[in-house]
Design a protein around this motif. Structure first.
Motif, short mmCIF file in Angstrom:
data_model
loop_
_atom_site.label_atom_id
_atom_site.label_comp_id
_atom_site.label_asym_id
_atom_site.label_seq_id
_atom_site.Cartn_x
_atom_site.Cartn_y
_atom_site.Cartn_z
N ILE A 1 -7.62 -3.82 9.27
CA ILE A 1 -7.93 -2.79 8.28
C ILE A 1 -7.33 -3.04 6.90
O ILE A 1 -7.91 -2.65 5.88
N LEU A 2 -6.18 -3.70 6.82
CA LEU A 2 -5.54 -3.87 5.52
C LEU A 2 -6.43 -4.58 4.49
O LEU A 2 -6.50 -4.14 3.33
N PRO A 3 -7.14 -5.64 4.86
CA PRO A 3 -8.02 -6.26 3.85
C PRO A 3 -9.10 -5.31 3.35
O PRO A 3 -9.43 -5.31 2.16
N ILE B 1 -8.86 -2.05 3.05
CA ILE B 1 -8.23 -1.10 2.14
C ILE B 1 -7.98 -1.74 0.78
O ILE B 1 -8.29 -1.18 -0.27
N LYS B 2 -7.44 -2.95 0.80
CA LYS B 2 -7.08 -3.62 -0.45
C LYS B 2 -8.32 -4.00 -1.27
O LYS B 2 -8.27 -4.04 -2.50
N GLN B 3 -9.43 -4.25 -0.57
CA GLN B 3 -10.67 -4.60 -1.26
C GLN B 3 -11.48 -3.36 -1.68
O GLN B 3 -12.49 -3.47 -2.35
N GLY B 4 -11.01 -2.19 -1.25
CA GLY B 4 -11.71 -0.95 -1.59
C GLY B 4 -12.91 -0.67 -0.72
O GLY B 4 -13.71 0.21 -1.05
N ASN B 5 -13.04 -1.37 0.40
CA ASN B 5 -14.17 -1.15 1.30
C ASN B 5 -13.93 0.00 2.27
O ASN B 5 -14.87 0.49 2.90
N VAL B 6 -12.67 0.38 2.45
CA VAL B 6 -12.32 1.57 3.22
C VAL B 6 -11.49 2.47 2.31
O VAL B 6 -10.48 2.04 1.75
N ILE B 7 -11.95 3.71 2.16
CA ILE B 7 -11.33 4.66 1.25
C ILE B 7 -10.46 5.63 2.04
O ILE B 7 -10.84 6.09 3.12
N ASN B 8 -9.30 5.97 1.48
CA ASN B 8 -8.41 6.95 2.10
C ASN B 8 -8.21 8.11 1.14
O ASN B 8 -7.86 7.92 -0.02
N VAL B 9 -8.46 9.33 1.61
CA VAL B 9 -8.25 10.53 0.80
C VAL B 9 -7.17 11.37 1.47
O VAL B 9 -7.27 11.70 2.66
N GLU B 10 -6.13 11.69 0.70
CA GLU B 10 -5.01 12.48 1.21
C GLU B 10 -4.95 13.83 0.49
O GLU B 10 -5.29 13.94 -0.68
N ASP B 11 -4.48 14.82 1.23
CA ASP B 11 -4.18 16.14 0.66
C ASP B 11 -2.69 16.34 0.90
O ASP B 11 -2.26 16.58 2.03
N ALA B 12 -1.89 16.20 -0.15
CA ALA B 12 -0.43 16.18 0.00
C ALA B 12 0.18 17.51 -0.43
O ALA B 12 0.07 17.92 -1.58
N ALA B 13 0.82 18.20 0.52
CA ALA B 13 1.63 19.37 0.21
C ALA B 13 3.00 18.88 -0.21
O ALA B 13 3.54 17.93 0.38
N GLN B 14 3.58 19.50 -1.23
CA GLN B 14 4.85 19.02 -1.76
C GLN B 14 6.02 19.83 -1.21
O GLN B 14 6.13 21.03 -1.47
N GLY B 15 6.86 19.17 -0.43
CA GLY B 15 8.09 19.79 0.05
C GLY B 15 7.94 20.55 1.35
O GLY B 15 6.86 21.03 1.71
N VAL C 1 0.88 -1.17 0.00
CA VAL C 1 0.00 0.00 0.00
C VAL C 1 0.92 1.22 0.00
O VAL C 1 2.09 1.12 0.35
N PRO C 2 0.42 2.39 -0.41
CA PRO C 2 1.29 3.57 -0.44
C PRO C 2 1.92 3.86 0.92
O PRO C 2 1.25 3.80 1.96
N LEU C 3 3.21 4.20 0.93
CA LEU C 3 3.91 4.50 2.18
C LEU C 3 3.28 5.68 2.91
O LEU C 3 3.30 5.75 4.14
N SER C 4 2.72 6.62 2.16
CA SER C 4 2.11 7.79 2.78
C SER C 4 0.95 7.41 3.70
O SER C 4 0.62 8.17 4.63
N TYR C 5 0.35 6.24 3.49
CA TYR C 5 -0.76 5.81 4.35
C TYR C 5 -0.33 5.69 5.81
O TYR C 5 -1.15 5.82 6.71
N TYR C 6 0.98 5.43 6.03
CA TYR C 6 1.46 5.27 7.40
C TYR C 6 1.61 6.61 8.12
O TYR C 6 1.90 6.64 9.32
N ALA C 7 1.38 7.71 7.41
CA ALA C 7 1.28 9.02 8.05
C ALA C 7 -0.18 9.34 8.39
O ALA C 7 -0.46 10.38 8.98
N GLY C 8 -1.09 8.44 8.03
CA GLY C 8 -2.50 8.70 8.24
C GLY C 8 -3.27 7.46 8.61
O GLY C 8 -3.25 7.00 9.74
N ILE C 9 -3.92 6.87 7.63
CA ILE C 9 -4.86 5.79 7.89
C ILE C 9 -4.21 4.56 8.55
O ILE C 9 -4.84 3.85 9.33
N LEU C 10 -2.93 4.31 8.27
CA LEU C 10 -2.23 3.16 8.86
C LEU C 10 -1.27 3.58 9.98
O LEU C 10 -0.50 2.76 10.47
#
Length: 342
Positions: free
Chosen positions: A297-299, A301-315, A124-133
């Motif tokens: 939670i991982l299953p 996320i992978k099945q699309g039953n839990v959605i994660n929306v991020e707002d990423a500032a760059q830098g 899963v995206p590494l950025s998820y560990y700053a939020g949902i994971l």
């Protein structure tokens, strides 16, 4: 010993009322690119940083709860995702990916490695560990399952519902079969709650003439469970709309963080008449459940039953604006800062 340039976000002065970008500044220092002899810490390259409302309290000279003040003219610290470059701790090795407390800078030496968690799943995206994971995900999980003890068919309300914690609490409640309503501070976020996260209803609290009337409109039979992220007038209105044996999990009170004199709450008598429970919690007391949380939670996320929306500032140059934006509602979803990509 090689030295590297290390861009950092520092706190310029302690903050009263609403934080401003000018309360922070970005500078570049040099860092010896090697751990000091005999250290038990780790040298890391920071990849993603998490912007969280609790950080506002640490920008005060005298915090009003458990977190320590940030140090002036020192790197801001908070949750993030990083890669271990060198380790003096046998629990970590070069190349490990971790999440936990780190600095708002390109590279950090972390001496308190007990605050770090290894990242076991990179599919899963590494950025998820700053939020949902990471911390926000654990907060939602602990508050929902450990404090709420929810049941199918109950009426659930989530304030600040489009944020990192609220969006997940609402989705957990829907998975369980609850009726879920969320509040947010913009039309965009209200649409997100209903159309992306599957809330039954959502409303913009800034557009309501009265919060009590709004809650009576969406909960004509009252509220069984409330996930508290806002405090103040919102909490007072919820207290008027509780059902018997309602439960309130107190996660945060973002409406109060920027006030010199916090707003009072007047309707506490309803806790008695409705035989309700109001309980605050600190997520660090639940970190022992982290493996169980990931397995849960991982299953989804992978099945699309839990959605994660991020707002990423760059830098890092955009990190102060990203943090300040939490308190004006400018973020859509979980606010992170992308420092570097793996």
């Amino acid at each position: 010993m090689a030295e590297v340039r290390n861009k950092q976000v520092l706190l310029r002065e302690y903050v009263s009322r609403y934080p401003k970008e000018s309360d922070m500044y970005v500078t570049t220092s040099t860092l010896k690119f090697k751990l000091p002899e005999g250290t038990n810490g780790v040298l890391v390259k920071n990849l993603y940083l998490s912007c969280d409302p609790y950080m506002r309290n640490r920008m005060k000279k005298h915090p009003t709860y458990y977190a320590d003040s940030l140090k002036l003219h020192s790197s801001i610290s908070g949750y993030g995702v990083a890669e271990v470059l060198e380790s003096g701790d046998s629990n970590f090795k070069e190349g490990d990916l971790v999440w936990g407390i780190t600095g708002w800078e390109q590279y950090s030496i972390i001496n308190e490695t007990q605050s770090l968690f290894k990242i076991p799943h990179t599919d899963v995206p590494l950025s998820y560990y700053a939020g949902i994971l990471g911390m926000p995900g654990m907060t939602a999980y602990a508050g929902f399952y450990e404090l709420w003890s929810p049941k199918k068919g109950e009426y659930a309300f989530v304030s600040a519902a489009s944020g990192a914690v609220g969006q997940l609490v609402g989705q957990f409640a829907k998975l369980l079969g609850c009726y879920v309503v969320g509040s947010a501070g913009s039309k965009e976020n209200v649409d997100l709650l209903k159309n992306k996260f599957g809330f039954d209803e959502a409303f913009n609290h800034k557009e309501e003439a009265g919060l009590d009337a709004a809650l009576k409109r969406y909960f004509p039979e009252g509220i069984d469970i409330y996930f508290e992220n806002v405090g103040g007038k919102m909490l007072d209105a919820v207290l008027l709309n509780l059902r018997v044996h309602a439960r309130i999990a107190v996660c945060g009170m973002i409406s109060q963080y920027n006030l010199d004199h916090p707003e009072g709450v007047h309707n506490l008598m309803n806790l008695i008449t409705k035989q309700a429970r109001l309980e605050g919690f600190v997520v660090t007391n639940y970190y022992h459940l982290y493996p169980k949380f990931l397995e849960f939670i991982l299953p989804f996320i992978k099945q699309g039953n839990v959605i994660n929306v991020e707002d990423a500032a760059q830098g890092l140059d955009n990190a102060p604006a990203a943090l300040v934006g939490l308190f004006t509602g400018s973020n859509v979803g979980k606010q992170i800062v992308a420092v570097s990509h793996k």
